[in-house]
Design an enzyme around this catalytic site. Structure first.
Site, PDB file in Angstrom:
ATOM      1  N   ASP A  55       0.842  -1.199   0.000  1.00 62.73           N
ATOM      2  CA  ASP A  55       0.000   0.000   0.000  1.00 62.73           C
ATOM      3  C   ASP A  55       0.880   1.252   0.000  1.00 62.73           C
ATOM      4  O   ASP A  55       0.604   2.236  -0.697  1.00 62.73           O
ATOM      5  CB  ASP A  55      -0.896  -0.014   1.241  1.00 62.73           C
ATOM      6  CG  ASP A  55      -1.576  -1.352   1.419  1.00 62.73           C
ATOM      7  OD1 ASP A  55      -2.431  -1.690   0.589  1.00 62.73           O
ATOM      8  OD2 ASP A  55      -1.226  -2.083   2.369  1.00 62.73           O
TER       9      ASP A  55
ATOM     10  N   HIS B 113      -4.615  -3.349   6.444  1.00 62.75           N
ATOM     11  CA  HIS B 113      -4.390  -3.609   5.011  1.00 62.75           C
ATOM     12  C   HIS B 113      -5.732  -4.035   4.411  1.00 62.75           C
ATOM     13  O   HIS B 113      -6.014  -5.216   4.243  1.00 62.75           O
ATOM     14  CB  HIS B 113      -3.340  -4.707   4.810  1.00 62.75           C
ATOM     15  CG  HIS B 113      -3.247  -5.133   3.371  1.00 62.75           C
ATOM     16  ND1 HIS B 113      -2.803  -4.304   2.373  1.00 62.75           N
ATOM     17  CD2 HIS B 113      -3.596  -6.281   2.753  1.00 62.75           C
ATOM     18  CE1 HIS B 113      -2.870  -4.919   1.213  1.00 62.75           C
ATOM     19  NE2 HIS B 113      -3.360  -6.129   1.414  1.00 62.75           N
TER      20      HIS B 113
END
Ligand SMILES: NC(=O)C1=CN([C@@H]2O[C@H](COP(=O)(O)OP(=O)(O)OC[C@H]3O[C@@H](n4cnc5c(N)ncnc54)[C@H](O)[C@@H]3O)[C@@H](O)[C@H]2O)C=CC1
Ligand SMILES: O=C([O-])CC(=O)C(=O)O
Length: 330
Positions: free
Chosen positions: A160, A188
């Site tokens: 990410d 996440h």
């Protein structure tokens, strides 16, 4: 070259991420050009043949740093003497599935593996959980690994982080190397908060340089949050090479340290920083030195960021409560 190889255990070795990850580990990209590696692969019994095939290809690369490869379907055997354990193997998300659906399916894997790590891994063990839902799987493994210090368990939000760097570089037409202080906060998952208020591009605060709240809220944040789903939609299967690359980055920086003046994002057990309940595995800005990480302290959070971090942390609390209800926390 250091005389004794470092044992690196990789679960899900015959999967898509494994197929990218193992070759980079064996090439020295993760632990550096002076560290020989002994790979220990864990797979489920039906996939042992496929893991053998990957091992044959690893042999065929004649990597100078690759000391040995062993393969097992038993976690305690595979984790024996491991200093690094990359827990990749789990059931991946498919079209239309949310990470919550995966909690029960994957919970059992991580209780067993947590116990096995406690039983047979090396004292200097470092664990990175990649398999989704990564934060909560790491929590399950950590809570079942009696005697292993909690801070050794981390989960991956580096993909990410890297996605956020790429999006910001593209918007500002600046190289990723000009960007510092990128942060992913929270889970996440689609609730994660990629934070541009603390990021800098060439020394200027990113939100000031871009100066476009509509882009921030309507494009940047959702693009990073939903990139995993977009890759699944486009490729028909989940991110693999980019996930492997992020795993290499995560462990590399944990072992070798973060560059002076910068930080990275890692999901680590909270020490209560920034109001995140202690023990939850949540993503924070961290610096690494001497093989340890520290959560970056003292950042002033604006209201916009605070609300988004709280939303992602609330999801982590829900996931924790769900797996506690399933009896998965040791
Ligand atoms: N944290 C992150 O940023 C990312 C996480 N992921 C997650 O990584 C995981 C792996 O993804 P892929 O490699 O694409 O999946 P894959 O399905 O290609 O491979 C998974 C492998 O794990 C093995 N496996 C299943 N249970 C196991 C067990 N108990 N022990 C050892 N091996 C086991 C399977 O046999 C399979 O070979 C998925 O959960 C995926 O959602 C994927 C991308 C990014
Ligand atoms: O979205 C998924 O299932 C795979 C993943 O974690 C990602 O690409 O970030």
């Amino acid at each position: 070259m250091s005389p004794s190889p470092v044992t690196v255990a990789v679960t899900g070795a015959a999967g898509q991420i494994g197929y990218s990850l193992l070759f980079r580990i064996a090439s020295g990209a993760m632990l550096g050009p002076d560290t020989p590696v002994a790979l220990s692969l864990l797979e489920i019994t039906p996939a042992l043949g496929a893991a053998e095939g990957v091992a044959m290809e690893l042999d065929d690369c004649a990597f100078p740093l690759l000391h040995s490869i062993s393969i097992s379907d038993d976690a305690t055997t595979a984790f024996a003497g491991a200093s690094v354990a990359l827990l990749v193997g789990s059931r991946p998300r498919t079209k239309g599935m949310e990470r919550g659906d995966l909690l029960a399916a994957n919970g059992a894997i991580f209780t067993t593996q947590g116990r096995a790590l406690a039983e047979s891994a090396a004292d200097d063990l470092k664990v990175l959980v990649v398999g989704n839902p990564a934060n909560t799987n790491a929590l399950i493994a950590m809570s079942n690994a009696a005697g292993v210090p909690r801070e050794r368990f981390t989960a991956m939000t580096r993909l990410d982080h890297n996605r956020a760097l790429a999006q910001l570089a593209s918007r500002t037409q600046r190289p990723v190397t000009d960007i510092r202080h990128m942060t992913i906060w929270g889970n996440h998952s689609a609730t994660q908060y990629p934070d541009l208020f603390r990021a800098e591009v060439g020394g200027t605060v990113a939100t000031e340089l871009v100066d476009d709240q509509a882009w921030l809220e309507g494009e940047f944040i959702p693009t990073v949050q939903k990139r995993g789903a977009a890759i699944i939609e486009a490729r028909g299967s989940s991110s693999a090479a980019s996930a492997a690359s992020a795993a290499i980055d995560h462990v590399h920086d944990w072992v070798h340290g973060t560059p002076d003046g910068d930080w990275v994002s890692m999901a680590v057990p909270s020490d209560g920083s920034y109001g995140v309940p202690e023990g939850l595995i949540s993503s924070f800005p961290v610096t690494c030195a001497d093989g340890s990480y520290s959560i970056v302290g003292g950042l002033e959070l604006d209201e916009f960021s605070r609300a988004r971090i709280d939303a992602s942390v609330a999801e982590l609390v829900e996931e924790r409560d769900a797996v506690a209800g399933l009896g998965l926390l040791g």
